[in-house]
Every structure is written in C-alpha cells, then in structure tokens.
Design a protein around this motif. Structure first.
Motif, PDB file in Angstrom:
ATOM      1  N   THR A  35       0.638  11.641  11.464  1.00 22.15           N
ATOM      2  CA  THR A  35       0.016  11.616  10.158  1.00 22.15           C
ATOM      3  C   THR A  35      -1.448  12.557  10.069  1.00 22.15           C
ATOM      4  OG1 THR A  35      -1.403   9.557  10.194  1.00 22.15           O
ATOM      5  CG2 THR A  35       0.871   9.453   9.351  1.00 22.15           C
ATOM      6  N   PHE A  36      -1.472  13.382   8.888  1.00 27.80           N
ATOM      7  CA  PHE A  36      -2.661  14.061   8.870  1.00 27.80           C
ATOM      8  C   PHE A  36      -3.495  13.653   7.443  1.00 27.80           C
ATOM      9  CE2 PHE A  36      -4.342  17.908   7.024  1.00 27.80           C
ATOM     10  CZ  PHE A  36      -5.575  17.895   7.298  1.00 27.80           C
ATOM     11  N   THR A  37      -4.728  13.490   7.356  1.00 33.22           N
ATOM     12  CA  THR A  37      -5.162  13.209   6.096  1.00 33.22           C
ATOM     13  C   THR A  37      -6.513  14.052   6.344  1.00 33.22           C
ATOM     14  OG1 THR A  37      -4.396  10.854   6.106  1.00 33.22           O
ATOM     15  CG2 THR A  37      -6.328  11.381   4.474  1.00 33.22           C
ATOM     16  N   ALA A  38      -6.736  14.949   5.250  1.00 33.37           N
ATOM     17  CA  ALA A  38      -7.742  15.825   5.147  1.00 33.37           C
ATOM     18  C   ALA A  38      -9.140  14.904   4.262  1.00 33.37           C
ATOM     19  CB  ALA A  38      -7.663  17.244   4.506  1.00 33.37           C
ATOM     20  N   ASP A  39     -10.083  14.788   4.513  1.00 35.11           N
ATOM     21  CA  ASP A  39     -11.107  14.249   4.189  1.00 35.11           C
ATOM     22  C   ASP A  39     -11.762  15.514   3.369  1.00 35.11           C
ATOM     23  OD1 ASP A  39     -13.375  13.347   3.018  1.00 35.11           O
ATOM     24  OD2 ASP A  39     -14.206  12.495   4.928  1.00 35.11           O
ATOM     25  N   ILE A  40     -11.454  15.666   1.986  1.00 27.38           N
ATOM     26  CA  ILE A  40     -11.897  16.680   1.251  1.00 27.38           C
ATOM     27  C   ILE A  40     -12.925  16.144  -0.031  1.00 27.38           C
ATOM     28  CG2 ILE A  40     -10.582  18.397   1.763  1.00 27.38           C
ATOM     29  CD1 ILE A  40      -8.712  17.823  -0.609  1.00 27.38           C
ATOM     30  N   GLY A  41     -13.359  14.868   0.098  1.00 28.12           N
ATOM     31  CA  GLY A  41     -14.141  14.183  -0.841  1.00 28.12           C
ATOM     32  C   GLY A  41     -13.580  13.110  -1.497  1.00 28.12           C
TER      33      GLY A  41
ATOM     34  N   GLU B 116      -5.674   2.609  10.118  1.00 28.45           N
ATOM     35  CA  GLU B 116      -5.077   1.342  10.388  1.00 28.45           C
ATOM     36  C   GLU B 116      -3.877   0.998   9.685  1.00 28.45           C
ATOM     37  OE1 GLU B 116      -5.892  -3.812  10.291  1.00 28.45           O
ATOM     38  OE2 GLU B 116      -7.408  -1.951   9.594  1.00 28.45           O
ATOM     39  N   LYS B 117      -3.888   1.443   8.492  1.00 33.91           N
ATOM     40  CA  LYS B 117      -2.373   1.477   7.735  1.00 33.91           C
ATOM     41  C   LYS B 117      -1.469   2.571   8.370  1.00 33.91           C
ATOM     42  CE  LYS B 117      -2.765   1.098   3.147  1.00 33.91           C
ATOM     43  NZ  LYS B 117      -2.857   1.633   1.811  1.00 33.91           N
ATOM     44  N   ALA B 118      -1.915   3.500   8.548  1.00 36.74           N
ATOM     45  CA  ALA B 118      -0.720   4.562   9.208  1.00 36.74           C
ATOM     46  C   ALA B 118      -0.355   3.965  10.463  1.00 36.74           C
ATOM     47  CB  ALA B 118      -1.603   6.124   9.239  1.00 36.74           C
ATOM     48  N   LEU B 119      -1.081   3.475  11.264  1.00 40.97           N
ATOM     49  CA  LEU B 119      -0.494   3.019  12.456  1.00 40.97           C
ATOM     50  C   LEU B 119       0.622   1.805  12.334  1.00 40.97           C
ATOM     51  CD1 LEU B 119      -3.697   3.334  14.800  1.00 40.97           C
ATOM     52  CD2 LEU B 119      -1.967   4.913  14.784  1.00 40.97           C
ATOM     53  N   LYS B 120      -0.090   1.007  11.300  1.00 38.68           N
ATOM     54  CA  LYS B 120       0.683  -0.240  11.198  1.00 38.68           C
ATOM     55  C   LYS B 120       2.118   0.049  10.427  1.00 38.68           C
ATOM     56  CE  LYS B 120      -2.587  -3.966  10.491  1.00 38.68           C
ATOM     57  NZ  LYS B 120      -3.115  -4.984   9.572  1.00 38.68           N
ATOM     58  N   THR B 121       2.014   1.287   9.801  1.00 40.85           N
ATOM     59  CA  THR B 121       3.476   1.663   9.122  1.00 40.85           C
ATOM     60  C   THR B 121       4.307   2.601  10.166  1.00 40.85           C
ATOM     61  OG1 THR B 121       2.070   1.950   7.105  1.00 40.85           O
ATOM     62  CG2 THR B 121       4.270   2.880   7.191  1.00 40.85           C
ATOM     63  N   GLY B 122       3.738   2.824  11.356  1.00 40.67           N
ATOM     64  CA  GLY B 122       4.538   3.536  12.558  1.00 40.67           C
ATOM     65  C   GLY B 122       4.197   4.784  12.839  1.00 40.67           C
ATOM     66  N   ALA B 123       3.136   5.127  12.490  1.00 36.47           N
ATOM     67  CA  ALA B 123       2.656   6.384  12.885  1.00 36.47           C
ATOM     68  C   ALA B 123       2.198   6.363  14.486  1.00 36.47           C
ATOM     69  CB  ALA B 123       1.273   6.869  12.224  1.00 36.47           C
ATOM     70  N   SER B 124       2.566   7.255  15.130  1.00 38.67           N
ATOM     71  CA  SER B 124       2.206   7.389  16.541  1.00 38.67           C
ATOM     72  C   SER B 124       0.841   8.067  16.852  1.00 38.67           C
ATOM     73  CB  SER B 124       3.076   8.224  17.443  1.00 38.67           C
ATOM     74  OG  SER B 124       3.226   9.681  17.012  1.00 38.67           O
ATOM     75  N   LYS B 125       0.340   8.619  16.057  1.00 42.13           N
ATOM     76  CA  LYS B 125      -1.066   9.439  15.973  1.00 42.13           C
ATOM     77  C   LYS B 125      -1.311   9.697  14.622  1.00 42.13           C
ATOM     78  CE  LYS B 125      -3.493  12.725  18.987  1.00 42.13           C
ATOM     79  NZ  LYS B 125      -3.415  13.694  19.951  1.00 42.13           N
ATOM     80  N   VAL B 126      -2.913   9.607  14.552  1.00 35.30           N
ATOM     81  CA  VAL B 126      -3.473   9.599  13.322  1.00 35.30           C
ATOM     82  C   VAL B 126      -4.629  10.588  13.192  1.00 35.30           C
ATOM     83  CG1 VAL B 126      -4.591   8.661  11.283  1.00 35.30           C
ATOM     84  CG2 VAL B 126      -2.881   7.220  12.439  1.00 35.30           C
ATOM     85  N   TYR B 127      -4.351  11.658  12.485  1.00 32.68           N
ATOM     86  CA  TYR B 127      -5.505  12.594  12.180  1.00 32.68           C
ATOM     87  C   TYR B 127      -6.328  12.179  10.873  1.00 32.68           C
ATOM     88  CZ  TYR B 127      -4.395  15.792  16.090  1.00 32.68           C
ATOM     89  OH  TYR B 127      -4.061  16.269  17.308  1.00 32.68           O
ATOM     90  N   ILE B 128      -7.632  12.282  10.799  1.00 33.60           N
ATOM     91  CA  ILE B 128      -8.450  12.234   9.506  1.00 33.60           C
ATOM     92  C   ILE B 128      -9.470  13.120   9.965  1.00 33.60           C
ATOM     93  CG2 ILE B 128      -9.692  10.846   7.917  1.00 33.60           C
ATOM     94  CD1 ILE B 128      -8.098   8.219   8.718  1.00 33.60           C
TER      95      ILE B 128
ATOM     96  N   ILE C  53       5.763  -2.375   5.278  1.00 33.78           N
ATOM     97  CA  ILE C  53       4.702  -1.569   5.051  1.00 33.78           C
ATOM     98  C   ILE C  53       3.375  -1.945   4.076  1.00 33.78           C
ATOM     99  CG2 ILE C  53       4.441   0.907   3.969  1.00 33.78           C
ATOM    100  CD1 ILE C  53       7.428   1.183   4.463  1.00 33.78           C
ATOM    101  N   PRO C  54       2.614  -1.754   4.374  1.00 34.63           N
ATOM    102  CA  PRO C  54       1.152  -2.274   3.483  1.00 34.63           C
ATOM    103  C   PRO C  54       0.784  -1.376   2.602  1.00 34.63           C
ATOM    104  CG  PRO C  54       0.558  -1.627   5.674  1.00 34.63           C
ATOM    105  CD  PRO C  54       1.871  -1.470   5.880  1.00 34.63           C
ATOM    106  N   VAL C  55       1.362  -1.524   1.351  1.00 34.35           N
ATOM    107  CA  VAL C  55       1.169  -0.826   0.166  1.00 34.35           C
ATOM    108  C   VAL C  55       0.650  -1.674  -0.877  1.00 34.35           C
ATOM    109  CG1 VAL C  55       2.521   1.249   1.029  1.00 34.35           C
ATOM    110  CG2 VAL C  55       3.350  -0.636  -0.698  1.00 34.35           C
ATOM    111  N   GLN C  56       0.110  -1.266  -1.881  1.00 38.57           N
ATOM    112  CA  GLN C  56      -0.615  -1.848  -3.075  1.00 38.57           C
ATOM    113  C   GLN C  56       0.212  -1.049  -4.117  1.00 38.57           C
ATOM    114  OE1 GLN C  56      -4.821  -2.090  -2.956  1.00 38.57           O
ATOM    115  NE2 GLN C  56      -4.919  -4.231  -1.940  1.00 38.57           N
ATOM    116  N   ALA C  57       1.057  -1.354  -5.017  1.00 39.85           N
ATOM    117  CA  ALA C  57       1.428  -0.847  -6.125  1.00 39.85           C
ATOM    118  C   ALA C  57       1.348  -1.636  -7.346  1.00 39.85           C
ATOM    119  CB  ALA C  57       3.065  -0.525  -5.883  1.00 39.85           C
ATOM    120  N   SER C  58       0.710  -1.168  -8.234  1.00 39.04           N
ATOM    121  CA  SER C  58       0.020  -1.975  -9.528  1.00 39.04           C
ATOM    122  C   SER C  58       0.536  -1.094 -10.904  1.00 39.04           C
ATOM    123  CB  SER C  58      -1.186  -2.164  -9.429  1.00 39.04           C
ATOM    124  OG  SER C  58      -1.950  -2.846 -10.533  1.00 39.04           O
ATOM    125  N   ALA C  59       0.643  -1.902 -12.034  1.00 35.86           N
ATOM    126  CA  ALA C  59       0.668  -1.049 -13.071  1.00 35.86           C
ATOM    127  C   ALA C  59      -0.500  -1.120 -13.929  1.00 35.86           C
ATOM    128  CB  ALA C  59       1.864  -2.027 -13.781  1.00 35.86           C
TER     129      ALA C  59
END
Length: 413
Positions: free
Chosen positions: A33-39, A49-61, A169-175
């Motif tokens: 997974t790749f996440t760009a911190d652009i603010g 932590e969420k990405a790894l728990k969901t099954g990512a082998s490696k995480v880039y932030i 999968i740890p997600v929060q879905a809300s109306a």
C-alpha cells in the motif's frame, strides 16, 4: 515461486480496504500500500497498522507536502489556473504527484501493476492512469471499479460492509456524514450524498459542521485583518515579513483565510468523463494566494505578456483538471508561464473581512506603473503626448470605416 506485487493507492477508507483484500484474493498477489501525506492531517492516524491488519505486506506513507507545495501548487498558481472560472483545482493537482510516487514505488519494489480505488464515473481514474502512462507506459493499471466481477460483488456499500465484517477488515462506515471528502494542503472537497441535489443549500446553518478549514462568514471576526504577501519571481516567499517555504506559506494562509471565512466555493462542474457534478470546496489559503498573485501581476507584468498568458488559462486549467500534468503541451505552456513570472516581485497587502478578500496596497521595485505618466495632471516626464492619440485612433478606425462602406451596415437601428 514469488508472488506478483501490486502497489495500491490506499486511503484506509471502506473502498480501498475492501479493494486491498479483493486484490489479494483475486490476483493471488502481494499487496503493497502507498499513502501520500499531502496534508490530510489526522486522516493518516493509525493507517499503517490498519493496512497491515488488512493484509498488506508492506506499507509506504510518504510525506510529500513540501514537494506538493513547491513543484505542483506554486507552478499551477503562476499560470492563473481556475477551472470553469471557480475551481482552484485542489484535488486535480494532487493526483499527478500521488501517481508519480506510486509508479516510483512500483519500480523500486519490482511490482507488475498499480491499483487505485477511483470509480468509473469520476475524474481521478483518468488522472492516475494518464500520469502512469506518461511516466511508466508499460506498467499495468488495475481499476477494480471498472471490473465487472468487482461491481457484481459490490453493488452497494451494504455489500462492502458485509465483506469487511466477514474478512475482519477494520473499517468505520457511518451514515453520520452523508457525503464524501478529499483533503490536502490546498483544499478540502465535499461531494455526493445530500450535495447531489443542486438545490440543497451548502451554506445553511444546519450543515455548518461539514466544513473543516473555514468558519462561515457570519461567524468570522467582526474586525478586518490586514496581511502582506511578498513575492519573488511569481512565488510567495514571505507573509507579514516572515520568510517561509512554500509549504509553510500554504499552512499559514489556510489558517488566516479559514479564520475569516474566505475560499468557499459551491459549483456544478463538467467532469472529463462527460457528466456534470456538484462539488463544494474550501480553499482558504489558495484563495488568498490566487488573489494576491493576480494583484502582483497587475503591477509588474507586461500587458501583452499577461494577455498571452491569460489566453492559455482555460487550456492549462483543463489540462490539469483532466489529468494531463505530464503531457508535453502542459509542460510547454509552463515554460511560457515561467518566463512571464520573472518580474512578478513585490508586496501585496490584503484586507480580509467576513469572507471577502480586498486589495489594500501594492508595491514593487520593478513596478511598471508610472504615476507621472498615468496622472490626470500635467506630466512632468512628457512621455505621453495626448495629441498622438488622434492618429492612433484614426489608424485603428480605418478598417472599421472600410468594412462599413462595403457592407453598408452602420450598426444603428
């Protein structure tokens, strides 16, 4: 045998969390997974932590905020870009940077493909994939929302939530927030949900808690605030006498502009894919920078150079909106823009009051404004002879007189 690797643009929301697991199952691949911190601020909390728990082998932030401000926001603002006369392109300008870094990671990791969670109805799919095509033409792009099997499995959010629960999968879905948002250093956007009705009033008091970067004009301070922005070569380099980096400029202007309720836009725009969509945008810092930059140009920029650059604003804005940041024509226009900015140097004073941005003073060591020439009083320089205007007007009127004589059209009813 080693598994193939896929680099996924990951936000940690419901869609990309489900997509992560779906890609892993469908392609029997290792997901990076790749996440760009652009603010995005606190939206990044707990993401690794969420990405790894969901099954990512490696995480880039990756913290790309400084690059975003210096190499994307600033050059775009020098162009005067404003899509359809209103939109400061906050989401559009972030996508080529995200895609650029994503393909860089893919190459470094030996990945065979990149993937994104953009829908088949939106602009972002185009922006991501055109950037990938320009920078890494042979890389495969996986777009699950355009995959028939994916759409059959997830016709709605209820199915995605059920899938997430089934797979842990740890997600929060809300109306509680019936709209989608996209935040970065330049702006935050709101769309879908109740905003799909163009008659819905996005400035109503009962939806004020939707906004993040700004207060409503009604709640802004009752006293005006003056700020000074200093420019060198078309770039803002200081605020109120304090030298700042492009990143620091954007952060400071967001704080000041948001306090005074400036930079809110509610518009119906034309998407590249052909449909109209309604978007609400908060761009407080960008609105201040855009206004100040334009004022500085009015004092320091040659008339015909300005008019030539301005004739390209619509084209440049459309290129950015549609995802052609790395296209040769955008780069060519940027070269002209860069040349036009060499003398855009000086100080702009702005007055901010309850959502309004007003010019309150301009000065520059390379000003093209000469009060002695422009004065209505006697010109001590004698640089302009008013009598010369007679021949000037006569020559410019010649073709109009000739045309009128041929067509017999006087234009008088």
């Amino acid at each position: 045998m080693a598994k193939n690797k896929i680099v996924l643009a990951y936000s940690g929301g419901l869609d990309t969390s489900v997509i992560l697991t779906w890609l892993k199952e469908t392609y029997d691949a290792e997901i990076i997974t790749f996440t760009a911190d652009i603010g995005q601020k606190d939206e990044l909390d707990g993401l690794e932590e969420k990405a790894l728990k969901t099954g990512a082998s490696k995480v880039y932030i990756d913290d790309l905020r400084a690059e975003f401000a210096k190499d994307f926001i600033y050059p775009m603002f020098q162009s005067g870009a404003l899509y359809e006369g209103q939109y400061l392109l906050g989401t559009s300008i972030a996508r080529p940077l995200i895609a650029k870094r994503m393909v860089e990671i893919a190459l470094a990791e030996g990945a065979t493909a990149i993937a994104h969670g953009a829908t088949g109805k939106g602009n972002d799919q185009v922006r991501f994939e055109l950037t990938a095509a320009a920078l890494t033409p042979n890389i495969e792009v996986i777009a699950p929302w355009r995959d028939e099997a994916f759409r059959e499995a997830f016709p709605g959010r209820a199915e995605m939530i059920a899938y997430a629960e089934k797979h842990g999968i740890p997600v929060q879905a809300s109306a509680s927030k019936p709209y989608s948002t996209d935040r970065n250093l330049l702006h935050i956007s709101f769309e879908s949900g109740m905003l799909e009705d163009p008659w819905f009033d996005s400035s109503a008091a009962d939806v004020e808690d939707m906004y993040v970067l700004s207060v409503s004009p009604e709640k802004a301070p009752d006293e005006a605030e003056y700020i000074e922005l200093e420019f060198e070569g078309g770039n803002c380099v200081a605020i109120n006498g304090e030298s700042l980096s492009p990143l620091e400029v954007m952060e400071k202007l967001n704080e000041i502009g948001g306090k005074h309720g400036v930079g809110r836009v509610d518009m119906v725009e034309n998407r590249f894919v052909g449909m109209k969509s309604r978007g609400v945008y908060e761009t407080p810092g960008g609105s201040l920078l855009f206004t100040a930059h334009r004022k500085m140009e009015s004092l320091t920029m040659d008339r015909d150079v300005m008019h030539l650059r301005d004739s390209l604003i619509s084209k440049y804005s459309t290129l950015v909106y549609n995802g052609f940041w790395f296209a040769p024509e955008r780069i060519a226009i940027q070269a002209l823009v860069n040349e036009s900015q060499k003398n855009v140097t000086g100080t702009v004073r702005l007055k901010l009051y309850k959502g309004n941005i007003m010019a309150a003073g301009l000065k520059s060591p390379v000003s093209l404004y000469n009060p002695h020439i422009a004065t209505m009083e006697a010109d001590p320089t004698q640089a302009y002879d008013q009598g010369d205007a007679t021949g000037f007007i006569r020559l410019n009127a010649l073709r109009l007189k000739v045309s009128s004589g041929v067509t017999g059209a006087s234009g008088i009813n």
